[in-house]
Design a protein around this motif. Structure first.
Motif, PDB file in Angstrom:
ATOM      1  N   ASN A 171      11.353  -4.625   5.597  1.00 17.80           N
ATOM      2  CA  ASN A 171      11.506  -4.179   6.977  1.00 17.80           C
ATOM      3  C   ASN A 171      10.208  -3.655   7.550  1.00 17.80           C
ATOM      4  OD1 ASN A 171      14.276  -4.534   7.936  1.00 17.80           O
ATOM      5  ND2 ASN A 171      14.765  -3.429   6.059  1.00 17.80           N
ATOM      6  N   TYR A 172       9.472  -2.924   6.718  1.00 15.72           N
ATOM      7  CA  TYR A 172       8.186  -2.424   7.211  1.00 15.72           C
ATOM      8  C   TYR A 172       7.251  -3.572   7.550  1.00 15.72           C
ATOM      9  CZ  TYR A 172       8.970   2.519   6.131  1.00 15.72           C
ATOM     10  OH  TYR A 172       9.422   3.812   6.122  1.00 15.72           O
ATOM     11  N   HIS A 173       7.357  -4.621   6.753  1.00 16.48           N
ATOM     12  CA  HIS A 173       6.470  -5.760   7.020  1.00 16.48           C
ATOM     13  C   HIS A 173       6.716  -6.352   8.391  1.00 16.48           C
ATOM     14  CE1 HIS A 173       4.213  -6.007   3.452  1.00 16.48           C
ATOM     15  NE2 HIS A 173       5.238  -6.186   2.649  1.00 16.48           N
ATOM     16  N   GLN A 174       7.967  -6.247   8.844  1.00 18.02           N
ATOM     17  CA  GLN A 174       8.254  -6.822  10.149  1.00 18.02           C
ATOM     18  C   GLN A 174       7.987  -5.841  11.279  1.00 18.02           C
ATOM     19  OE1 GLN A 174      11.792  -9.376  10.405  1.00 18.02           O
ATOM     20  NE2 GLN A 174      12.196  -8.728   8.317  1.00 18.02           N
ATOM     21  N   SER A 175       7.543  -4.677  10.915  1.00 15.43           N
ATOM     22  CA  SER A 175       7.296  -3.670  11.953  1.00 15.43           C
ATOM     23  C   SER A 175       5.796  -3.444  12.065  1.00 15.43           C
ATOM     24  CB  SER A 175       7.991  -2.363  11.562  1.00 15.43           C
ATOM     25  OG  SER A 175       7.272  -1.740  10.540  1.00 15.43           O
ATOM     26  N   TRP A 176       5.451  -2.406  12.762  1.00 14.15           N
ATOM     27  CA  TRP A 176       4.034  -2.053  12.889  1.00 14.15           C
ATOM     28  C   TRP A 176       3.473  -1.459  11.613  1.00 14.15           C
ATOM     29  CZ3 TRP A 176       0.549  -3.036  16.490  1.00 14.15           C
ATOM     30  CH2 TRP A 176       1.002  -3.437  17.754  1.00 14.15           C
ATOM     31  N   TRP A 177       4.375  -0.990  10.820  1.00 16.49           N
ATOM     32  CA  TRP A 177       3.897  -0.165   9.702  1.00 16.49           C
ATOM     33  C   TRP A 177       3.593  -1.026   8.492  1.00 16.49           C
ATOM     34  CZ3 TRP A 177       6.762   5.175   9.415  1.00 16.49           C
ATOM     35  CH2 TRP A 177       6.632   5.804  10.665  1.00 16.49           C
ATOM     36  N   LYS A 178       2.532  -1.808   8.618  1.00 17.57           N
ATOM     37  CA  LYS A 178       2.194  -2.731   7.527  1.00 17.57           C
ATOM     38  C   LYS A 178       1.794  -1.969   6.269  1.00 17.57           C
ATOM     39  CE  LYS A 178       2.485  -6.086  10.470  1.00 17.57           C
ATOM     40  NZ  LYS A 178       3.858  -6.526  10.683  1.00 17.57           N
ATOM     41  N   ARG A 179       1.113  -0.878   6.461  1.00 19.70           N
ATOM     42  CA  ARG A 179       0.633  -0.160   5.279  1.00 19.70           C
ATOM     43  C   ARG A 179       1.799   0.334   4.440  1.00 19.70           C
ATOM     44  NH1 ARG A 179      -2.562   1.295   9.402  1.00 19.70           N
ATOM     45  NH2 ARG A 179      -4.790   0.825   9.239  1.00 19.70           N
ATOM     46  N   HIS A 180       2.796   0.854   5.126  1.00 19.90           N
ATOM     47  CA  HIS A 180       3.969   1.310   4.385  1.00 19.90           C
ATOM     48  C   HIS A 180       4.549   0.167   3.567  1.00 19.90           C
ATOM     49  CE1 HIS A 180       3.806   4.743   7.119  1.00 19.90           C
ATOM     50  NE2 HIS A 180       4.663   5.349   6.330  1.00 19.90           N
ATOM     51  N   GLY A 181       4.617  -0.991   4.214  1.00 20.95           N
ATOM     52  CA  GLY A 181       5.205  -2.137   3.543  1.00 20.95           C
ATOM     53  C   GLY A 181       4.407  -2.541   2.332  1.00 20.95           C
ATOM     54  N   VAL A 182       3.117  -2.589   2.506  1.00 24.25           N
ATOM     55  CA  VAL A 182       2.282  -3.052   1.398  1.00 24.25           C
ATOM     56  C   VAL A 182       2.334  -2.055   0.242  1.00 24.25           C
ATOM     57  CG1 VAL A 182      -0.049  -3.614   0.735  1.00 24.25           C
ATOM     58  CG2 VAL A 182       0.807  -4.382   2.908  1.00 24.25           C
ATOM     59  N   VAL A 183       2.333  -0.792   0.578  1.00 25.89           N
ATOM     60  CA  VAL A 183       2.388   0.204  -0.484  1.00 25.89           C
ATOM     61  C   VAL A 183       3.680   0.049  -1.278  1.00 25.89           C
ATOM     62  CG1 VAL A 183       2.610   2.670  -0.906  1.00 25.89           C
ATOM     63  CG2 VAL A 183       0.876   1.833   0.646  1.00 25.89           C
ATOM     64  N   LEU A 184       4.751  -0.213  -0.571  1.00 26.09           N
ATOM     65  CA  LEU A 184       6.019  -0.393  -1.283  1.00 26.09           C
ATOM     66  C   LEU A 184       6.005  -1.684  -2.094  1.00 26.09           C
ATOM     67  CD1 LEU A 184       8.401   0.928   1.441  1.00 26.09           C
ATOM     68  CD2 LEU A 184       8.062   1.883  -0.811  1.00 26.09           C
ATOM     69  N   ASP A 185       5.270  -2.668  -1.615  1.00 28.98           N
ATOM     70  CA  ASP A 185       5.082  -3.873  -2.430  1.00 28.98           C
ATOM     71  C   ASP A 185       4.481  -3.498  -3.771  1.00 28.98           C
ATOM     72  OD1 ASP A 185       6.129  -5.638  -0.693  1.00 28.98           O
ATOM     73  OD2 ASP A 185       4.223  -6.247   0.215  1.00 28.98           O
ATOM     74  N   GLY A 186       3.550  -2.568  -3.698  1.00 34.38           N
ATOM     75  CA  GLY A 186       2.919  -2.111  -4.929  1.00 34.38           C
ATOM     76  C   GLY A 186       3.936  -1.463  -5.860  1.00 34.38           C
ATOM     77  N   GLU A 187       4.885  -0.745  -5.284  1.00 35.99           N
ATOM     78  CA  GLU A 187       5.925  -0.115  -6.115  1.00 35.99           C
ATOM     79  C   GLU A 187       6.767  -1.185  -6.790  1.00 35.99           C
ATOM     80  OE1 GLU A 187       5.838   3.049  -6.511  1.00 35.99           O
ATOM     81  OE2 GLU A 187       4.312   3.331  -4.969  1.00 35.99           O
ATOM     82  N   MET A 188       7.046  -2.242  -6.028  1.00 33.18           N
ATOM     83  CA  MET A 188       7.809  -3.328  -6.623  1.00 33.18           C
ATOM     84  C   MET A 188       7.008  -3.985  -7.733  1.00 33.18           C
ATOM     85  SD  MET A 188       9.248  -4.713  -3.094  1.00 33.18           S
ATOM     86  CE  MET A 188       9.445  -6.416  -3.469  1.00 33.18           C
ATOM     87  N   ALA A 189       5.737  -4.111  -7.474  1.00 33.96           N
ATOM     88  CA  ALA A 189       4.887  -4.758  -8.474  1.00 33.96           C
ATOM     89  C   ALA A 189       4.943  -3.999  -9.795  1.00 33.96           C
ATOM     90  CB  ALA A 189       3.452  -4.830  -7.961  1.00 33.96           C
ATOM     91  N   ALA A 190       5.002  -2.674  -9.700  1.00 42.73           N
ATOM     92  CA  ALA A 190       5.050  -1.882 -10.928  1.00 42.73           C
ATOM     93  C   ALA A 190       6.278  -2.244 -11.751  1.00 42.73           C
ATOM     94  CB  ALA A 190       5.054  -0.404 -10.583  1.00 42.73           C
ATOM     95  N   ILE A 191       7.381  -2.437 -11.042  1.00 45.56           N
ATOM     96  CA  ILE A 191       8.609  -2.802 -11.763  1.00 45.56           C
ATOM     97  C   ILE A 191       8.464  -4.193 -12.376  1.00 45.56           C
ATOM     98  CG2 ILE A 191      11.060  -3.314 -11.460  1.00 45.56           C
ATOM     99  CD1 ILE A 191      10.611  -0.429 -11.270  1.00 45.56           C
TER     100      ILE A 191
END
Lengths: 171, 1252
Positions: free
Chosen positions: B573-593
């Motif tokens: 959802n963040y990726h589709q919004s203005w908040w790209k950084r939030h989205g990418v950071v959460l991508d990083g959280e997924m990556a950890a898993i």
């Protein structure tokens, strides 16, 4: 990373008013201030927490740039505050607040505070003083624009501003 | 009034549209009911909203109910006013009548009765049952309807309409709809007014003790409900908003203790979108409602309306703020609520809002900014939910599964622990579970980061859970916690085994000291961490009623699954919004898993995104967290290129971010890979690691074609020395784009020290232009690397690599071809020909060193270098040669007092001269002894004619071809051909100054100095040609007292010779010239021009050598030298006639004495001869003969010859010739006539004709 002592420098605050006042003061705490360059690169990130957790504050500051970007790029939303440097609260979370300030050279100041009832006027005042300190720091002829601010004087001044934050209204 | 609540609720549940009453006066309804209902709902209805503005309602559902219906009949009047919204909004009176009388007697009174109640909105539908063909019936019906209209319709308002059952009445239905809507509108207005008045009355009492919120609520919600059934959702929503405000304002009035609610089973599941989950009657408390349920109820109503208004995004954003504010309210009542009720509620609420809004949301319907905002809120909701979910998981011991990333730390470490009154205690039969947990804790091994990086993990907890939990157990003192730390150091939260947080301990100590009362209160043993987990798990089990949520917390794997789902939801959802950084950071959280699960491919991709984000904006501290993970993935995936670049990036980060040991590990990885057998050697960008710059100061300046050496500073960011197998540096020309890149090579291996290195590269000749540094390439092992980054003379500061900017400062300037040297003749004036002369060549370097330069000298024809003499070189004094030296004898020149002038003797080998080093940068003169040879003898000229002088100028020109090889590797060549002018010292011209009467000629020989040197004539003589001889003594020398005669440069002098002509005849063959010989000395400086020839050995006492000069003179005897004059004496005046004799007379006069011919035989006789044409003349007398003539000047004789003209006309007269005398010696004076006129003979018969 500089670890800022949480004990207040002003002895009258601890001595006379006792522990309760200390608690109250601590609630007024700024945990982090940051200067972010116009390319969104960090120029100065200073945390004021005990724990070795500056990184999370880096993260908070970095993420808050999303909001700054959003406000700057969405003139509709920012509306009448377009010309104002103070961006107000960037986003509220349950536990901390992030305030932003945008200079006309597109340098951003970010303030993270755990004080949940901070007054806008205090923050504005803080940013005004911070801006002045910043301007002095970058006016140093030895400072390379766009580089990290390494001035000790600046750090000292910032820490003083942080210490005195909210004093007028702290009671 | 509160009693009506239950009734109100049931009405609300069963009733959802406007009703219209049908007063079926004539039992017609069953006939038309179907047709009426078919046309429902009303398509376009204009209703007035609360502010009396018309609002278009697209579909207005309406139900027709007969007035006899039980639902309307059985109501108490009180109910009617309270629940007025459910009363009919209009009354249709269905009538029919075919007879006017019947109308008057029956129908009219009845109708009057019905419509007398003014409260109601009514109108009459007259139904005509008359068949179409029945005119009479139709007419009657018309009459009745007309009457009806007169009776009931007013000017203001039409209250009648007519429906023809048997005939089509197209307009009727429209008419009907508009009339019904009008009635509804009127009724609605009236009822709104009513409710508003009531509400105003009540709200004025808001702060009074008698205030009853329930009553207010019923009124307010009735109004809201009425708006809702009228499809005025906007107004309805406003009512609910006001209701919420009013509730918040009044519910929290101090002094009133109210039950908060939320204690029922299932309350943990948010019902903020479900208004009917709990009946309102259950949550009534005194005169108000329980906050917990009621606020959710209000939000649910609002959400329902918003969904109806198709504004799911508003539900989301309102929902988010509602959840936040409600969560705060939950904090206030946390002590009474079940353990972690708040967290569980937030999780379910967020998920409910997310699900509902995304289900209602269709993309692309709203403006993009609203859409982005919607996705942002969705992301926020997911993110909030995720945080709370992590918190719960941590409490039951899944903390180890949560990556201690900055993002997680930021959201968890500042989130306070739940604050129940008492921390849940361990259930009695839980010891096996505790054992199990302990086992798990012991099994846990903290994941070691790649490269052996050890960092203090970031906190996920606001304070140590163990201490917090035990402190919250009222019977425990915190002091025991400290003991616990000491006793079981391994189980300190089970998560921070590396450092037992000394600060936290200290704080625990201080707290203990400040509250000493707790010391002796410790009856109970403090809980161990595993026990805390188990206790929390049990407590949560009680709290959580949602099976799905519980399942997600039931095991580590389930937790991870849910965690991933929430993270993904937030990120997407963040990726589709203005908040790209939030989205990418959460991508990083997924990556950890994914990394943990072994899905390295996906993990690497996501980490790469995070890396790009942080690197792009230079957040190095955060980058330092992510990069090792990314590197690990890449290493496992065998992505060598990626792995290498990650290592390089790690090395390029700020040095303070990693320990030296770690940085060395990065480097060794790079080196190991570089020297390993890589399947596909990859180019590596080390721009951030190895930077380079030119040396400070002006750029290296080279002349065109010169090689050079370039010194470059290279900064190495490697922590250790690194060996570069090769190193290339490209230069880019700034002036032209296509003139690309020149690579400089440093072939041998270079070892870069950490920090600053200076590297020298040899620079082949470059094209002219200015060059900046391009890129640095090279090889580490098999690895080709490339760096295109520049440092500005300071250690690489990687935080500005994004503001990477090519330096404009050129490092090398190659100048355009320009004259670097000039070769020129030192003197422009002429030198002596046929003598050894110093030919000066000025070698003038033009800001360029001539070190090691070699000069090739190639003399042209007629010029040769005198090998016997050395070549001299000396410093060239600027400007004209020293005037002091002018006039000085040549010999003394070298021993001049000017000692500073360096002079050298040089050798000439193979016509090459090597210039000395001292002459590299100064202008010097090279003196080469040369001799110009010329075979021809100088020729004097007649004074006044300058032609031959020009000729001699050309003759004296000689050329010297010069070739100078210079430059560092003799790469520069300068060629020039010099013209050197040689000349004789004098130019001689002659003139006869005077011709004396005695035949002596004064020959003036003018000598014109041709050189810029003073010439001194010591002797001069003249060798005369035949035909001339000297007068006097005859040695041909002028008076010697004149000598020596000094002639200044370019000036002339003259010598007079006295000669006379010999009268002897000159043979034609002998054509020798006279020669003038001059013995002279020259005194000149070689720096000026002609000078004394270099002697092979210097003469003693420095006397200048005397030189000889010879010049041919042409002396000509005078062309005309008459000594006889012949005069033709006049003819007789009567004219000539044919046949008439005439005497021709010539007079010969001697003009000169025949002195010199005295010895000759024929001294006084002159041979004469008369020539005449025999056709014209007949000569009588001697045609040829000698006459004697005295030798004295002035002696004369007349020769007479008798002639007879033979032909008339103009004829040539006879001529007198003197054959012995050269014609040149005869002067005809006066000259004889060319033609004479001969008259014809007088008429005569005896005409004598000579015999043929």
């Amino acid at each position: 990373m500089q670890s800022q002592s949480r004990l207040p420098a002003n002895p009258s605050r601890t001595g006379a008013k006792g522990f309760g006042s200390l608690i109250k003061w601590r609630e007024k705490m700024i945990v982090c201030v940051a200067v972010v360059g116009h390319q969104n690169n960090p120029l100065y990130v200073q945390s004021f927490t005990d724990a070795d957790d500056a990184l999370k504050l880096h993260h908070i500051v970095h993420c808050s740039l999303d909001v700054v970007d959003e406000r700057v790029n969405n003139p509709k939303k920012s509306g009448p505050t377009l010309n104002e440097t103070f961006l107000g609260m960037l986003y509220p979370t349950e536990n901390y607040k992030v305030y932003g300030y945008l200079t006309n050279t597109k340098v951003k100041f970010v303030l993270v505070t755990t004080d949940l009832d901070v007054r806008d006027a205090d923050v504005r005042n803080f940013f005004r003083r911070f801006h002045a300190a910043y301007v002095d720091a970058v006016s140093n002829p030895f400072h390379v624009p766009g580089k990290k601010i390494t001035s000790k004087t600046f750090a000292e001044r910032v820490s003083n501003i942080v210490k005195s934050f909210g004093l007028s209204s702290a009671g | 009034m509160a009693n009506f609540l239950a009734q109100f609720q049931s009405i609300k549940n069963t009733f959802d549209h406007i009703i219209v009453a049908v007063e079926d006066v004539s039992d017609l309804w069953p006939l038309v009911k179907k047709e009426f209902e078919e046309r429902l709902p009303f398509k376009r209805a204009f209703l007035n909203n609360k502010t009396r503005n018309p609002v278009l309602v697209d579909e207005l559902p309406v139900e027709y109910i007969l007035t006899t219906d039980a639902r309307i009949r059985s109501r108490f009047p009180q109910e009617q006013s309270l629940f007025w919204f459910r009363e009919p909004y209009a009354t249709l009176v269905l009538v029919t009548c075919e007879d006017l009388d019947e109308y008057k007697t029956i129908l009219k009174p009845r109708l009057k009765l019905i419509v007398q109640n003014d409260e109601r909105e009514w109108f009459i539908i007259f139904m005509s049952k008359a068949p179409l063909h029945n005119d009479q019936a139709t007419k009657n019906a018309k009459k009745v309807y007309a009457k009806l209209e007169v009776e009931f319709s007013s000017k203001k308002r039409e209250r009648c309409c007519k429906l023809d059952i048997h005939g089509p009445e197209a307009n009727f239905w429209e008419d009907l709809e508009s009339k019904v809507v009008e009635c509804i509108r009127n009724t609605l207005d009236r009822r709104i007014q009513f409710y508003e008045d009531e509400i105003r009355k009540l709200s004025e009492q808001r702060f009074m003790p008698i205030w009853n919120f329930c009553n207010f609520f019923i009124l307010k919600e009735s109004l809201a409900f009425m708006f809702e059934i009228a499809h005025l959702h906007e107004d309805s929503l406003r009512e609910y908003d006001e209701l919420e405000l009013c509730y918040l304002e009044t519910a929290n009035i101090a002094g009133r203790h109210r039950d908060f609610g939320g204690m029922d089973h299932g309350d943990d599941q948010a019902s903020l979108l479900d208004p009917v989950k709990k009946p309102l009657t259950q949550i009534v408390q005194d005169d108000s409602f329980r906050e917990f349920e009621f606020r959710q109820y209000l939000f649910a109503c609002q959400a329902k309306l918003l969904f109806k208004l198709k504004r799911p995004f508003e539900v989301a954003s309102r929902g988010y703020s509602f959840i936040i504010s409600f969560s705060k309210a939950l904090v206030m009542h946390e002590s009474t609520l079940p353990f972690c009720m708040r967290e569980v509620w937030v999780i379910t609420a967020c998920l409910a809002v997310v699900d509902a809004t995304s289900a209602h949301y269709t993309e692309g319907l709203v403006a993009s900014d609203i859409e982005q905002e919607f996705y942002r809120v969705q992301g926020d909701l997911y993110s909030l939910c995720r945080t709370k979910f992590m918190r719960l998981a941590y409490l039951i011991g899944y903390g180890s599964a949560i990556e201690r990333t900055p993002a997680n730390s930021a959201s968890l470490s500042m989130l306070p622990w739940p604050k129940p009154v008492a921390w849940p205690s361990l259930p009695p039969d839980a010891s096996p579970e505790v054992l199990l947990k302990e086992k798990l804790i012991l099994q846990e091994t903290p994941r070691v980061k790649h490269f052996g990086i050890q960092r203090k993990p970031l906190p996920l907890e606001p304070s140590v859970l163990l201490r917090e939990a035990n402190r919250r157990r009222a019977s425990l003192s915190a002091g025991n916690v400290f003991e616990l730390f000491d006793g079981r150091p391994n189980s300190v939260d089970g998560l921070a085994p590396l450092s037992p947080l000394p600060k936290a301990q200290a704080m625990a100590m201080s707290r203990t000291n400040s509250s000493p009362g707790n010391f002796d209160a410790s009856i109970d043993r403090p809980m161990r961490i595993a026990e805390i987990y188990v206790a929390a798990e049990h407590a949560l089990r009680k709290t959580i009623s949602n099976e799905d949520l519980w399942k997600s917390l039931s095991s580590m794997i389930e937790f991870e699954e849910k965690y991933l789902e929430l993270t993904k939801g937030a990120a997407e959802n963040y990726h589709q919004s203005w908040w790209k950084r939030h989205g990418v950071v959460l991508d990083g959280e997924m990556a950890a898993i994914y990394l943990k699960r072994g899905n390295f491919d996906l993990a690497a991709k996501l980490y790469e995104k995070v890396r790009a984000l942080y690197a792009g904006e230079g957040w190095e501290n955060l980058l330092a967290e992510v990069l090792p993970n990314l590197a690990e993935c890449q290493k496992i995936l065998n992505d060598q290129a990626g792995y290498l670049s990650s290592c390089v990036r790690l090395l390029s980060l700020d040095k303070g971010l990693f320990l030296t040991k770690e940085r060395q590990a990065f480097q060794s990885e790079v080196v190991r890979l570089a020297h390993s057998e890589m399947a596909h050697p990859v180019p590596l960008d080390v721009s951030s690691l190895i930077t380079f710059s030119g040396n400070p100061g002006p750029p290296l300046q080279l002349c065109d074609g010169d090689p050079g050496t370039l010194s470059v500073t290279v900064w190495s960011g490697f922590p250790d020395d690194i060996t570069l197998e090769s190193l290339h540096l490209t230069l880019t020309a700034t002036n032209s784009a296509d003139e690309g890149i020149k690579a400089l090579k440093s072939s041998d291996a270079t070892i870069l020290k950490p920090g600053r290195n200076t590297i020298t590269l040899s620079l082949p000749p470059q094209k002219p232009g200015s060059y900046v540094l391009g890129a640095l390439t090279g090889q580490i092992g098999q690895l080709r690397f490339r760096s295109h980054s520049f440092s500005k003379g300071e250690p690489v500061d990687t935080d500005d690599f994004m503001s990477y900017e090519k330096p404009t400062r050129p490092i090398l300037k190659v100048f355009n071809p320009r004259p670097l040297v000039d070769l020129d003749a030192a003197v422009s004036s002429a030198l002596l020909i046929n003598e050894i002369q110093w030919v000066g060549i000025v070698v003038k370097p033009i800001n360029y060193t001539l070190k090691g330069a070699i000069l090739h000298v190639d003399t042209g024809p007629g010029l040769s270098i005198e090998q016997s003499h050395g070549i001299e070189i000396e410093k060239y004094s600027n400007g004209s040669p020293d005037s002091t030296k002018l006039g000085q004898p040549e010999g003394s020149r070298n021993h001049d007092s000017v000692g500073s002038i360096e002079a050298n003797q040089l050798d000439l080998r193979d016509s090459k001269i090597k210039l000395p080093d001292w002459a590299s940068n100064v202008t010097s003169v090279l003196w080469i002894p040369m001799r110009a040879s010329s075979e021809s003898l100088a020729r004097g000229t007649q004074a006044g004619s300058g032609v031959s002088q020009r000729l001699s100028l050309v003759e004296g020109l000689r050329t010297i071809a010069l070739r100078l090889e210079f430059g560092i590797s003799h790469n520069q060549i300068f060629e020039r051909t010099l013209a050197v002018h040689f000349t004789e010292p004098f130019h001689v011209s002659t003139r006869v100054a005077d011709k004396c009467s005695d035949g002596t000629l004064l020959l003036q020989v003018i000598v014109h100095s041709q050189v810029k040197a003073s010439l001194t004539i010591y002797d001069a003589w003249l060798d005369l040609q035949d035909g001339f001889s000297h007068t006097g003594k005859g040695d041909g020398r002028p008076v010697s007292a004149f000598f020596p005669l000094t002639i200044s440069p370019k000036s002339r002098a003259a010598i007079l010779f006295s000669i006379f002509l010999e009268n002897t005849l000159v043979e034609e063959a002998s054509s020798t010239d006279s020669i003038v010989n001059i013995r002279y000395g020259i005194s000149g400086s070689r720096s000026n021009g002609a000078h004394a020839p270099t002697a092979n050995e210097p003469k003693p006492n420095g006397a200048a050598k005397l030189l000889d000069f010879r010049s041919a003179l042409v002396l000509q005897r005078p062309v005309l030298d008459p000594f006889l004059a012949v005069g033709f004496l006049p003819l007789p005046s009567n004219g000539l006639r044919v046949g008439q004799l005439v005497t021709m007379k010539w007079r010969i006069e001697r003009l000169k004495d025949l002195v010199q011919n005295a010895d000759s035989d024929i001294n006084d006789e002159v041979l004469y001869e008369v020539n005449a044409s025999s056709e014209n003349w007949m000569i009588a007398g001697r045609k040829r003969g000698h006459v004697s003539l005295l030798g004295q000047q002035g002696s004369r004789i007349v020769i007479s010859v008798l002639c007879l003209p033979l032909a008339a006309g103009y004829v040539r007269p006879p001529q007198l010739g003197l054959p012995d005398v050269d014609e040149a010696n005869i002067s005809c004076n006066p000259p004889g006539p060319h033609l004479v006129c001969v008259l014809p003979p007088p008429l005569s018969s005896s005409y004598c004709v000579p015999a043929a």
